[in-house]
Scaffold this active site. Structure first.
Site, short mmCIF file in Angstrom:
data_model
loop_
_atom_site.label_atom_id
_atom_site.label_comp_id
_atom_site.label_asym_id
_atom_site.label_seq_id
_atom_site.Cartn_x
_atom_site.Cartn_y
_atom_site.Cartn_z
N GLU A 14 39.38 34.14 36.81
CA GLU A 14 39.00 35.50 36.05
C GLU A 14 38.60 35.01 34.53
OE1 GLU A 14 38.98 38.92 33.79
OE2 GLU A 14 40.66 37.66 33.11
N GLN A 73 40.14 39.49 45.80
CA GLN A 73 41.53 39.35 45.45
C GLN A 73 41.89 40.43 44.83
OE1 GLN A 73 43.41 36.63 42.41
NE2 GLN A 73 43.97 35.58 44.06
N CYS A 103 49.37 35.07 38.96
CA CYS A 103 48.92 34.98 37.68
C CYS A 103 49.86 34.85 36.84
CB CYS A 103 48.23 36.56 37.53
SG CYS A 103 47.42 36.62 35.89
N ASN A 204 46.14 23.48 46.06
CA ASN A 204 45.35 23.62 44.80
C ASN A 204 46.10 23.35 43.81
OD1 ASN A 204 45.53 26.63 42.81
ND2 ASN A 204 43.31 25.31 43.24
C1 LIG Z 1 40.57 30.95 33.25
C2 LIG Z 1 41.26 30.94 34.57
C3 LIG Z 1 41.41 32.05 35.25
C4 LIG Z 1 42.09 32.13 36.52
N1 LIG Z 1 42.16 33.48 37.37
C5 LIG Z 1 42.77 33.53 38.56
C6 LIG Z 1 42.61 34.55 39.24
O1 LIG Z 1 41.91 35.80 38.87
N2 LIG Z 1 43.23 34.86 40.39
C7 LIG Z 1 44.08 33.59 40.99
O2 LIG Z 1 44.57 33.78 42.11
N3 LIG Z 1 43.97 32.28 40.27
C8 LIG Z 1 43.69 32.40 38.77
N4 LIG Z 1 43.45 31.30 38.14
C9 LIG Z 1 44.27 29.92 38.91
C10 LIG Z 1 42.99 29.26 39.64
O3 LIG Z 1 42.71 29.99 40.61
C11 LIG Z 1 43.75 27.92 40.05
O4 LIG Z 1 44.90 28.22 40.85
C12 LIG Z 1 44.19 27.06 38.76
O5 LIG Z 1 43.09 26.85 37.77
C13 LIG Z 1 44.60 25.64 39.35
O6 LIG Z 1 43.49 25.20 40.02
P1 LIG Z 1 42.42 24.02 39.29
O7 LIG Z 1 43.41 22.77 38.71
O8 LIG Z 1 41.53 23.44 40.44
O9 LIG Z 1 41.76 24.66 38.20
C14 LIG Z 1 42.93 31.03 37.20
C15 LIG Z 1 42.72 29.85 36.40
C16 LIG Z 1 42.02 29.79 35.18
C17 LIG Z 1 42.06 28.36 34.57
#
Ligand SMILES: Cc1cc2nc3c(=O)[nH]c(=O)nc-3n(C[C@H](O)[C@H](O)[C@H](O)COP(=O)(O)O)c2cc1C
Length: 326
Positions: A14, A73, A103, A204
């Site tokens: 987001e 989502q 979240c 993830n």
């Molecule tokens: C700026 C930002 C916004 C995010 N928004 C969401 C979201 O809307 N829904 C969700 O399930 N996870 C959200 N996440 C979590 C990510 O989907 C992911 O689980 C997390 O960044 C870890 O993965 P990565 O290390 O590959 O970034 C968000 C993460 C970040 C950094």
């Protein structure tokens, strides 16, 4: 439309990975499935336009321009309202409906949404079951969770509740809410969960390079990975993973994503941004992406330095026009 074969999923983010960046990143290749940013559900049934605003792909057969399916989502804590909204969303034929149990945002958790629900595995199960019941069987209902809120002691209970409620698959972001986004991600805990839960699982957290992806698969035992920030920093990462897989299966290696290609993607992104973001916020969106890209591309660092103090979209137009695109 189960997408259980999807091997690389683009994470919902987001405020960062919106449909414009989803469009651009999925054009590079290697991403099999996307999940939209969360749509918050409280005590109303949202109008059609609220779903379409976050996921305009719903008007394109729930696919990005490049043809990659997008699940939408939802986030909330009331099983009945989530079910009613999921039923309304289902009329738009999404490629799937994902439920957010991760979240960390304060405002979201104060309203009992997101990661705070992980302290209540029974409620997590009730939510998934209610949504599953409300949505036609051909639309997958999936979930995304962290390991817990303050600690990970109920991670198994949550995953088991999600499985028992009929979810199609489960993404696990291998950290608690208390861990925030600080490295490391506890991939070994996903391996623990896999001992108890048969539901197809997607790993993830903290996958930034091909080497991370391979190590994450090895530690977790999951073939399927979801990548967020790593894809924003290196738009060629999913492609590198699929190329690696093709190579180890005897396929041919293709070229990596060069900076000149990134510039082409950046132009597309900039055109998309111009259509939907107010002029004063446009430069910020480009710099936000460059800020990630500079982890991987020295050229992005140079660009970031050049653009850092610019706010006027016209100046960015000029800068982009001056860059040679391959
Ligand atoms: C700026 C930002 C916004 C995010 N928004 C969401 C979201 O809307 N829904 C969700 O399930 N996870 C959200 N996440 C979590 C990510 O989907 C992911 O689980 C997390 O960044 C870890 O993965 P990565 O290390 O590959 O970034 C968000 C993460 C970040 C950094």
């Amino acid at each position: 439309m189960s997408h259980l074969g999807a091997r690389v999923l683009l994470a919902p983010m987001e405020g960062l990975l919106d449909h414009t960046l989803r469009d651009v990143l999925t054009r590079v290749g290697g991403v099999d499935l996307c999940v939209s940013e969360f749509i918050r559900v409280t005590n109303t049934v949202l109008p059609r336009r609220a779903f379409i605003r976050v996921a305009p792909e719903l008007l394109n057969n729930s696919c990005t321009v490049a043809g990659v399916p997008v699940r939408v989502q939802l986030l909330g804590s009331d099983p009945d309202y989530l079910a009613a909204n999921a039923a309304a969303l289902a009329e738009l034929q999404p490629a799937g409906i994902d439920l957010n149990f991760g979240c960390p945002a304060k405002t979201v958790n104060q309203h009992r949404g997101g990661a705070v629900l992980l302290d209540e595995p029974e409620l997590v199960g009730q939510i998934v079951a209610a949504v599953r019941r409300a949505v036609p069987a051909h639309i997958p209902v999936s979930a995304k969770m962290r390991l817990g809120f303050n600690d990970d002691s109920r991670a198994e209970d949550c995953a088991l509740a999600i499985e028992a409620a009929g979810a199609s698959d489960l993404v696990v972001h291998a950290r608690t809410k208390a861990h925030g986004y600080r490295p490391p991600a506890y991939w070994d805990r996903i391996a623990d969960l896999r001992q108890r839960v048969r539901l197809p699982m997607v790993a993830n957290g903290e996958i930034w390079t091909l080497a991370d992806a391979l190590r994450c698969r090895e530690v977790t035992g999951c073939d399927r990975l979801m990548i967020g920030r790593g894809m924003v920093a290196d738009p060629g990462l999913a492609l590198a993973i699929t190329q690696h897989d093709a190579l180890t299966q005897g396929g041919a290696m293709q070229s990596a994503v060069a900076w000149t290609q990134i510039l082409g993607l950046m132009r597309l992104f900039w055109q998309g941004i111009a259509l939907r973001v107010a002029p004063r916020h446009r430069a910020g969106r480009l710099k936000q992406w460059l800020n990630y890209l500079r982890r991987v591309y020295p050229e992005a660092q140079e660009a970031f330095d050049q653009l850092r103090l610019l706010h006027d979209p016209e100046k960015i137009d000029q800068w982009l026009a001056a860059q040679a695109v391959g």
